[in-house]
Design a protein around this motif. Structure first.
Motif, PDB file in Angstrom:
ATOM      1  N   GLU A 304      -9.360  75.538  54.762  1.00 46.39           N
ATOM      2  CA  GLU A 304      -7.902  75.668  54.802  1.00 46.39           C
ATOM      3  C   GLU A 304      -7.182  74.383  55.186  1.00 46.39           C
ATOM      4  N   THR A 305      -7.873  73.486  55.864  1.00 45.63           N
ATOM      5  CA  THR A 305      -7.182  72.311  56.427  1.00 45.63           C
ATOM      6  C   THR A 305      -7.706  71.007  55.836  1.00 45.63           C
ATOM      7  N   LEU A 355      -3.042  70.363  54.907  1.00 52.22           N
ATOM      8  CA  LEU A 355      -3.132  71.826  55.088  1.00 52.22           C
ATOM      9  C   LEU A 355      -2.974  72.589  53.780  1.00 52.22           C
ATOM     10  N   PHE A 356      -3.638  73.707  53.678  1.00 53.19           N
ATOM     11  CA  PHE A 356      -3.528  74.570  52.506  1.00 53.19           C
ATOM     12  C   PHE A 356      -2.116  75.149  52.400  1.00 53.19           C
ATOM     13  N   SER A 357      -1.822  75.722  51.246  1.00 49.70           N
ATOM     14  CA  SER A 357      -0.497  76.299  51.043  1.00 49.70           C
ATOM     15  C   SER A 357      -0.452  77.743  51.507  1.00 49.70           C
ATOM     16  N   GLY A 358      -1.602  78.340  51.729  1.00 46.77           N
ATOM     17  CA  GLY A 358      -1.666  79.733  52.168  1.00 46.77           C
ATOM     18  C   GLY A 358      -2.837  80.418  51.482  1.00 46.77           C
ATOM     19  N   GLU A 367       0.119  84.016  57.677  1.00 48.53           N
ATOM     20  CA  GLU A 367       0.988  84.041  58.855  1.00 48.53           C
ATOM     21  C   GLU A 367       0.141  84.100  60.134  1.00 48.53           C
ATOM     22  N   ALA A 368      -0.899  84.912  60.102  1.00 45.38           N
ATOM     23  CA  ALA A 368      -1.721  85.101  61.304  1.00 45.38           C
ATOM     24  C   ALA A 368      -2.437  83.813  61.700  1.00 45.38           C
ATOM     25  N   ALA A 369      -2.683  82.935  60.734  1.00 44.68           N
ATOM     26  CA  ALA A 369      -3.415  81.705  61.053  1.00 44.68           C
ATOM     27  C   ALA A 369      -2.489  80.617  61.601  1.00 44.68           C
ATOM     28  N   ALA A 377      -4.117  77.308  63.305  1.00 44.50           N
ATOM     29  CA  ALA A 377      -5.110  77.569  64.351  1.00 44.50           C
ATOM     30  C   ALA A 377      -6.482  77.680  63.697  1.00 44.50           C
ATOM     31  N   THR A 378      -7.357  76.732  64.027  1.00 51.24           N
ATOM     32  CA  THR A 378      -8.654  76.664  63.329  1.00 51.24           C
ATOM     33  C   THR A 378      -9.622  77.749  63.783  1.00 51.24           C
ATOM     34  N   GLY A 379      -9.445  78.249  65.016  1.00 47.63           N
ATOM     35  CA  GLY A 379     -10.430  79.193  65.555  1.00 47.63           C
ATOM     36  C   GLY A 379     -11.566  78.479  66.262  1.00 47.63           C
ATOM     37  N   ASP A 380     -11.580  77.138  66.195  1.00 49.58           N
ATOM     38  CA  ASP A 380     -12.623  76.373  66.885  1.00 49.58           C
ATOM     39  C   ASP A 380     -12.137  75.981  68.272  1.00 49.58           C
ATOM     40  N   ILE A 381     -13.099  75.768  69.152  1.00 49.87           N
ATOM     41  CA  ILE A 381     -12.783  75.358  70.524  1.00 49.87           C
ATOM     42  C   ILE A 381     -13.378  73.974  70.750  1.00 49.87           C
ATOM     43  N   GLY A 382     -12.578  73.086  71.342  1.00 48.08           N
ATOM     44  CA  GLY A 382     -13.084  71.716  71.537  1.00 48.08           C
ATOM     45  C   GLY A 382     -12.514  71.069  72.770  1.00 48.08           C
TER      46      GLY A 382
END
Ligand code: MCA
Ligand code: AMP
Length: 494
Positions: A304-305, A355-358, A367-369, A377-382
């Motif tokens: 997505e990114t 970034l992707f368009s959706g 929207e949720a992302a 929000a990638t969902g990754d933790i760093g």
């Protein structure tokens, strides 16, 4: 929004190598040949809403995707090992008007029902002419003269979430161009570079970075079909300067190079080894460096990114880190509600032109992302290291598995297992694996007599892509559940 061409060298194509697949000289094209062959095909695609590309690791796939881009038609690369259920979803979601494939490809029913254009890039030695692209089907509709706008969709790449079928990430021409240019800065990637890899061509890594990357720079690609010591050392000997791979490929390469110092020395003549799609272990990093003298550069991205961060070509790599934000991209760490006292850890969020368009047909998921202030929000933790590079420490979702660099949703596999009459309950996890990073393990409560594990594995591989099949099936009398009845995966026997 106007933009320069996505693939500038094709506007005035030089007589220099562009693409080569394997060792067959017939499976290679110069820029001039590629412009002619893809241009001819593009004339027959122009005006289509969307095309599917049967994305085998072949010259046909690369030519088909380039043709779609020249025609301004979004391409949907399809994993040729996709299962029936997953393919049905992709076709009904993306609704491609046509499918591009090699003449020898046998397409499954969901695709063979569509009009088909055969891609037959002709070898140089047979008196090459762009007009000889073998296309059956629609007549030429003419290539659009103006470059489509930067926000026009270029690719729709399907990627798994924790639950449900994969979502189509819509990647614009501008996002791809901007991200590839940022990577060119990070890696000093130029027309002089010859990239080599053996990645699949239905994901961002192999297709966007691995095919469009060299074509945007005016350099060349040598696709090896896979990555082994003999093939890679021959490719470097023949002039490859950059190598892309997933950690599983580097892990296997490290095994081979331990016993093959000659191949290791040859590979060491490359300029840059890059790993991505999953974490490269410090052990494999050290083994590759010991054998070849080259430290692997890691970069981190998502479908997505595109690529968020990369270890720079001219900086000392730090094993266990994924580098700095790619030029033009902003990366931040948002506070975690439950950081267990470690304030340095944060949720990785990104903003920028890559970034992707959706997600296609999924405004809810798009929207949720996004965060309320418009970051992804990638969902990754760093965490940031003292030297200012990013280290990834985990993922928020335990139901996402990374195996061999492929993202796999546990829920999709559980649903597939539950469709088997011998399965009453199923819980799928990613178990640590030296080779694959994580391997898919299915815990199953049988309905009656337990079916053979191999039958369940084949069942999943038939419905979904073969890389999503469990590598291991374990039968339990019941799944651990909490008071609400929710499966507690942390309590499954490891
Ligand atoms: C075995 N096979 C089966 C079955 N058992 N097929 C059907 N049913 C079965 N029961 C077959 C497979 O089809 C395959 O055939 C062969 O056995 C082995 O398949 P597989 O398990 O996939 O191979 P592997 O050796 O485990 O593959 C390791 C790999 C692969 C080569 C590293 O995982 C890979 O190519 N990974 C790349 C992932 C990637 O590109 N990710 C990018 C997404 P056959 O031998 O004919 O193939 S991430 C991304 O794009 C972001 C932006 C990023 O950061 O990069
Ligand atoms: P995909 O959705 O298939 O593009 O996979 C994206 C995910 O791959 C990211 O969210 C990360 O969890 C993981 N990933 C990609 N590159 C790396 C890397 N270099 N190190 C660790 N994880 C990575």
């Amino acid at each position: 929004m106007s933009a320069g061409p996505l693939l500038p060298p094709l506007a005035d194509p030089p007589d220099r190598p562009a693409l080569a697949f394997g060792t067959d000289p017939a499976a290679a094209l110069t820029y001039r040949e590629l412009a002619a062959v893809a241009g001819g095909l593009a004339g027959r695609l122009a005006g289509c809403s969307r095309v599917a590309v049967w994305a085998t690791p072949s010259l046909h796939t690369a030519v088909g995707v380039v043709a779609a881009l020249l025609a301004g038609v979004p391409a949907v690369p399809v994993n040729p090992k996709i299962g029936e259920r997953e393919l049905g979803h992709v076709v009904s979601d993306a609704v491609p008007e046509l499918v591009l494939a090699a003449p020898k490809d046998q397409l499954p029913p969901a695709l063979s029902a569509l009009p088909r254009l055969d891609v037959t890039p002709r070898p140089r030695e047979s008196g090459f002419s762009g007009a000889r692209v073998g296309v059956s089907g629609s007549p030429s509709r003419g290539i659009p003269e103006a470059e489509p706008p930067a926000d026009a969709p270029a690719l729709i790449v399907y990627t798994s979430g924790t639950t449900g079928p994969p979502k189509g990430a819509v990647l614009s021409r501008g996002a791809i161009a901007a991200n590839l240019d940022g990577l060119a800065d990070a890696w000093a990637w130029t027309a002089a570079d010859r990239l080599t890899h053996g990645l699949p061509l239905f994901h961002v890594h192999g297709l966007v970075l691995g095919v469009l990357g060299p074509l945007r720079r005016g350099g060349s690609l040598h696709h090896l079909g896979g990555l082994d010591a003999a093939g890679l050392s021959a490719a470097v000997d023949a002039g490859a300067t950059m190598v892309f791979g997933v950690p599983t490929q580097y892990h296997r390469l490290a095994d081979e190079l331990t016993d093959d110092p000659e191949a290791a020395a040859t590979i060491g003549r490359a300029r840059l080894l890059v790993s991505g799609s999953a974490a490269l272990t410090a052990v494999d990093h050290a083994r590759i460096e010991k054998a070849t003298g080259l430290a692997v550069r890691e970069r981190y991205g998502l479908t997505e990114t595109l690529i968020l961060t990369a270890a720079l070509a001219d900086a000392e790599p730090e094993p266990g880190t994924v580098g700095r934000p790619v030029p033009g991209t902003e990366v931040r760490l948002a506070p975690l509600p439950d950081a267990s006292g470690d304030d340095a850890l944060g949720a990785v969020e990104v903003r920028g032109p890559g970034l992707f368009s959706g997600y296609l047909n999924r405004p809810d998921a798009t929207e949720a992302a996004r965060t309320p202030d418009g970051w992804f929000a990638t969902g990754d933790i760093g965490r940031w290291t003292e030297s200012g590079v990013l280290a990834l420490v985990g993922r928020k979702a335990t139901d996402l598995i990374k195996s061999g660099g492929y993202k796999i949703g546990a829920g999709e596999i559980e649903n597939a297992l539950l469709e088997h009459p011998g399965v009453a309950e199923a819980a799928v996890i990613g178990a640590p694996d030296d080779d694959l990073g994580e391997r898919v393990v299915a815990f199953v409560v049988a309905a009656g007599e337990a079916p053979p594990a191999g039958e369940l594995i084949d069942h999943v591989a038939g419905l979904l892509a073969s890389h999503k099949r469990p590598r291991e099936v374990r039968f339990l009398d019941s799944l651990p559940r909490n008071d609400m009845g929710k499966v507690q995966k942390a309590r499954l026997p490891r």
